[in-house]
Design a protein around this motif. Structure first.
Motif, PDB file in Angstrom:
ATOM      1  N   SER A 354      22.286 -23.280   3.382  1.00 23.85           N
ATOM      2  CA  SER A 354      22.864 -23.851   4.594  1.00 23.85           C
ATOM      3  C   SER A 354      24.332 -24.178   4.363  1.00 23.85           C
ATOM      4  N   PRO A 355      25.223 -23.803   5.294  1.00 24.62           N
ATOM      5  CA  PRO A 355      26.642 -24.133   5.143  1.00 24.62           C
ATOM      6  C   PRO A 355      26.927 -25.629   5.077  1.00 24.62           C
ATOM      7  N   THR A 356      25.980 -26.468   5.509  1.00 22.98           N
ATOM      8  CA  THR A 356      26.225 -27.907   5.455  1.00 22.98           C
ATOM      9  C   THR A 356      26.023 -28.472   4.051  1.00 22.98           C
ATOM     10  N   LEU A 357      25.272 -27.746   3.203  1.00 23.53           N
ATOM     11  CA  LEU A 357      24.979 -28.192   1.842  1.00 23.53           C
ATOM     12  C   LEU A 357      24.480 -29.638   1.814  1.00 23.53           C
ATOM     13  N   GLY A 358      23.689 -30.010   2.822  1.00 27.26           N
ATOM     14  CA  GLY A 358      23.056 -31.313   2.816  1.00 27.26           C
ATOM     15  C   GLY A 358      23.950 -32.487   3.099  1.00 27.26           C
ATOM     16  N   GLN A 359      25.124 -32.256   3.667  1.00 28.49           N
ATOM     17  CA  GLN A 359      26.046 -33.357   3.946  1.00 28.49           C
ATOM     18  C   GLN A 359      26.551 -33.264   5.382  1.00 28.49           C
ATOM     19  N   PRO A 360      26.954 -34.391   5.990  1.00 38.68           N
ATOM     20  CA  PRO A 360      27.513 -34.333   7.338  1.00 38.68           C
ATOM     21  C   PRO A 360      28.675 -33.346   7.389  1.00 38.68           C
ATOM     22  N   THR A 361      28.707 -32.547   8.434  1.00 35.99           N
ATOM     23  CA  THR A 361      29.582 -31.382   8.459  1.00 35.99           C
ATOM     24  C   THR A 361      30.284 -31.241   9.804  1.00 35.99           C
ATOM     25  N   SER A 362      31.509 -30.774   9.767  1.00 32.44           N
ATOM     26  CA  SER A 362      32.228 -30.392  10.979  1.00 32.44           C
ATOM     27  C   SER A 362      32.342 -28.873  11.015  1.00 32.44           C
ATOM     28  N   TYR A 363      32.212 -28.310  12.186  1.00 31.89           N
ATOM     29  CA  TYR A 363      32.322 -26.861  12.386  1.00 31.89           C
ATOM     30  C   TYR A 363      33.500 -26.569  13.310  1.00 31.89           C
ATOM     31  N   LYS A 389      40.549 -22.606   1.475  1.00 29.49           N
ATOM     32  CA  LYS A 389      41.317 -23.531   0.639  1.00 29.49           C
ATOM     33  C   LYS A 389      40.873 -24.981   0.822  1.00 29.49           C
ATOM     34  N   ILE A 390      40.219 -25.280   1.951  1.00 31.94           N
ATOM     35  CA  ILE A 390      39.749 -26.649   2.182  1.00 31.94           C
ATOM     36  C   ILE A 390      38.211 -26.693   2.178  1.00 31.94           C
ATOM     37  N   LYS A 391      37.633 -25.832   1.329  1.00 30.49           N
ATOM     38  CA  LYS A 391      36.181 -25.822   1.079  1.00 30.49           C
ATOM     39  C   LYS A 391      35.366 -25.407   2.303  1.00 30.49           C
ATOM     40  N   MET A 405      29.346 -16.565  -1.534  1.00 30.07           N
ATOM     41  CA  MET A 405      28.275 -17.061  -2.389  1.00 30.07           C
ATOM     42  C   MET A 405      28.769 -17.990  -3.493  1.00 30.07           C
ATOM     43  N   ASP A 406      30.046 -17.891  -3.874  1.00 26.44           N
ATOM     44  CA  ASP A 406      30.567 -18.795  -4.899  1.00 26.44           C
ATOM     45  C   ASP A 406      30.629 -20.246  -4.416  1.00 26.44           C
ATOM     46  N   ALA A 407      30.463 -20.461  -3.118  1.00 30.15           N
ATOM     47  CA  ALA A 407      30.498 -21.827  -2.565  1.00 30.15           C
ATOM     48  C   ALA A 407      29.112 -22.460  -2.526  1.00 30.15           C
ATOM     49  N   TYR A 408      28.090 -21.757  -3.045  1.00 31.79           N
ATOM     50  CA  TYR A 408      26.714 -22.245  -2.971  1.00 31.79           C
ATOM     51  C   TYR A 408      26.153 -22.464  -4.373  1.00 31.79           C
ATOM     52  N   PRO A 409      26.029 -23.727  -4.808  1.00 30.60           N
ATOM     53  CA  PRO A 409      25.548 -24.028  -6.161  1.00 30.60           C
ATOM     54  C   PRO A 409      24.156 -23.472  -6.452  1.00 30.60           C
ATOM     55  N   PHE A 411      22.905 -20.574  -5.215  1.00 32.20           N
ATOM     56  CA  PHE A 411      22.802 -19.152  -4.893  1.00 32.20           C
ATOM     57  C   PHE A 411      21.979 -18.392  -5.935  1.00 32.20           C
ATOM     58  N   HIS A 412      22.226 -18.603  -7.212  1.00 31.34           N
ATOM     59  CA  HIS A 412      21.517 -17.850  -8.243  1.00 31.34           C
ATOM     60  C   HIS A 412      20.020 -18.176  -8.228  1.00 31.34           C
ATOM     61  N   GLU A 413      19.683 -19.439  -7.948  1.00 29.75           N
ATOM     62  CA  GLU A 413      18.284 -19.820  -7.822  1.00 29.75           C
ATOM     63  C   GLU A 413      17.649 -19.104  -6.634  1.00 29.75           C
ATOM     64  N   TRP A 414      18.368 -19.082  -5.517  1.00 25.55           N
ATOM     65  CA  TRP A 414      17.887 -18.382  -4.326  1.00 25.55           C
ATOM     66  C   TRP A 414      17.717 -16.889  -4.605  1.00 25.55           C
ATOM     67  N   ASN A 415      18.685 -16.289  -5.296  1.00 22.33           N
ATOM     68  CA  ASN A 415      18.650 -14.853  -5.534  1.00 22.33           C
ATOM     69  C   ASN A 415      17.497 -14.455  -6.457  1.00 22.33           C
ATOM     70  N   LYS A 416      17.140 -15.313  -7.401  1.00 20.04           N
ATOM     71  CA  LYS A 416      15.994 -15.032  -8.270  1.00 20.04           C
ATOM     72  C   LYS A 416      14.699 -15.008  -7.454  1.00 20.04           C
ATOM     73  N   ILE A 417      14.586 -15.935  -6.518  1.00 25.27           N
ATOM     74  CA  ILE A 417      13.403 -15.943  -5.650  1.00 25.27           C
ATOM     75  C   ILE A 417      13.390 -14.700  -4.777  1.00 25.27           C
TER      76      ILE A 417
END
Length: 441
Positions: A354-363, A389-391, A405-409, A411-417
């Motif tokens: 999820s692009p929100t990564l579990g935190q309050p998010t602005s779109y 540049k601003i995450k 994908m480099d913005a998702y901690p 991702f590698h766990e997801w890709n293995k599944i």
């Protein structure tokens, strides 16, 4: 099963010529088709702006898989086939005293596509359609045709469900979805023109149930929209709704922008005129009718998610990039032509991508009208470079060019599944293959 020739998405930007296009009528047919196919992707209503559906192989239509499988008004839960459209499900839920807590701009999409791309509405109390508090179960048809059931009330399913809730269609074909709902309710809607500074007041998105605004290129005023739970009865006439939603927001807007595309440098004046013509609205209606509306004007869109506190920086970038491309030399200039949309969301739980990564998010959604020419891609690429540049992280169903994908901690766990469920890559099209292997577009 019927066969088509060409796939085109809603915006008409993406097209493909699948080897075969099939329309399974039930679960058994779906399982058989998946098991026999070499490569397969599923199309819903084609509302994603990127090439996530396009394939040269087998393309499945999901529209015949549109049944409500189970509805429990006491537990406030529903189980549906993934091909059912949101607009059809909304009506069924309302008739049974239930509703989704938050919806996006439109309700035309198939439920499977909404989940697979993390489609969202606005409101800090809620997440997207793939949020673990809302999406409580799924059934996937795997590469060998078998059916995998995942349930939130089974601890052994937890990790697999976290991977599947936003999977971009790469783990298997979604057959069914189960949602936790809330009581049907009315919303009180208000809209008015305010300054961008006023709209940035955090008290607004913290106090209103659903808060958003449209920001206009080359202009410092915005159209602010609020929607709040209320106990009042509906008071909006059908004629007034039709004139505003269909005539003004679709036919008139498209006509004005099409005309302005012949003199694109005049777009700033047109945006100012739009804010002057925008009338204040105030009415009460059914929640699903107040949150989603008709959108017939075709456009191209990218949308980025940011940590909540960075929306002001994102808006500064938005307006700076608009001016930068407009000030280029004649022949190279590109003029932003469509209002941008700002929304706020609570962080999704129980997902890995999820692009929100579990935190309050602005779109912030950046949209352009096709008639303003092919310069939109350079414009979008500049915007994307600055947003990263601003995450910023892109909405999975909108246009983006850099692999995120480099913005998702996780991702590698997801890709293995993903690899464990689909070791042969049956559900990878060119777009998904680039994503999972770290390539840009």
């Amino acid at each position: 099963m019927a066969a088509d020739v060409v796939f085109r998405n809603w915006s008409r930007l993406i097209q493909a010529r699948p080897r075969e296009t099939l329309r399974p009528q039930n679960l058994a047919e779906l399982q058989s088709v998946v098991q026999k196919s070499h490569k397969v992707r599923v199309r819903g209503t084609g509302h994603s702006f990127n090439a996530c559906v396009a394939t040269p192989d087998t393309l499945l239509h999901s529209d015949a898989l549109n049944r409500v499988l189970h509805l429990d008004p006491v537990k406030k839960q529903v189980k549906v086939e993934a091909g059912i459209k949101l607009k059809d499900l909304n009506l069924v839920l309302w008739q049974n005293g239930l509703a989704f807590p938050s919806l996006g701009d439109i309700a035309e999409q198939a439920m499977g596509g909404l989940v697979a791309t993390g489609t969202h509405g606005t409101g800090l109390k809620w997440g997207s359609f793939c949020d673990g508090r809302s999406l409580i179960g799924m059934e996937l048809v795997l590469a060998d045709g078998s059916l995998l059931e995942l349930r939130a009330d089974r601890e052994d399913d937890r990790l697999m469900l976290e991977a599947a809730r936003l999977s971009l269609g790469t783990l298997g074909v979604i057959y069914s979805l189960s949602f936790q709902l809330e009581d049907a309710h009315h919303l009180e809607f208000s809209s008015r023109i305010v300054s961008q500074k006023e709209a940035l007041d955090p008290a607004l998105y913290k106090t209103h149930d659903h808060f958003e605004y449209f920001t206009f290129p080359f202009h410092d005023q915005v159209l602010m929209l609020t929607r709040d739970h209320c106990s009042k009865t509906c008071d909006r006439g059908r004629l007034g709704a039709w004139i505003n939603d269909v005539v003004m927001e679709n036919f008139v807007l498209a006509s004005v922008l099409r005309l302005t595309s012949f003199w694109p440098s005049k777009i700033g004046s047109v945006m100012r005129l739009m804010t002057q013509l925008a009338s204040e609205e105030h009415y009460v209606g059914r929640c699903y009718e107040v949150m989603a509306s008709m959108r017939n004007v075709r456009f191209f869109e990218m949308e980025y998610a940011f940590p909540l506190e960075r929306i002001e920086e994102a808006l500064t970038i938005y307006h700076d990039v608009n001016r930068f491309h407009a000030q280029k030399t004649k022949g190279e200039a590109y003029y932003a032509s469509f209002p941008g949309e700002v929304r706020f969301l609570g962080g999704d739980v129980g997902t890995m991508l999820s692009p929100t990564l579990g935190q309050p998010t602005s779109y912030l959604a950046v949209q352009v009208f096709p008639s303003f020419g092919s310069g939109y891609e350079g414009y979008f690429r500049t915007m994307e470079d600055e947003f990263r540049k601003i995450k910023g992280r892109p909405h999975w169903g909108k246009l983006f060019y850099k692999n995120p994908m480099d913005a998702y901690p996780r991702f590698h766990e997801w890709n293995k599944i993903r690899q464990s469920l689909d070791p042969g890559g049956k559900f990878l099209n060119p777009f998904a293959d680039a994503l999972v292997h770290g390539r840009d577009f």
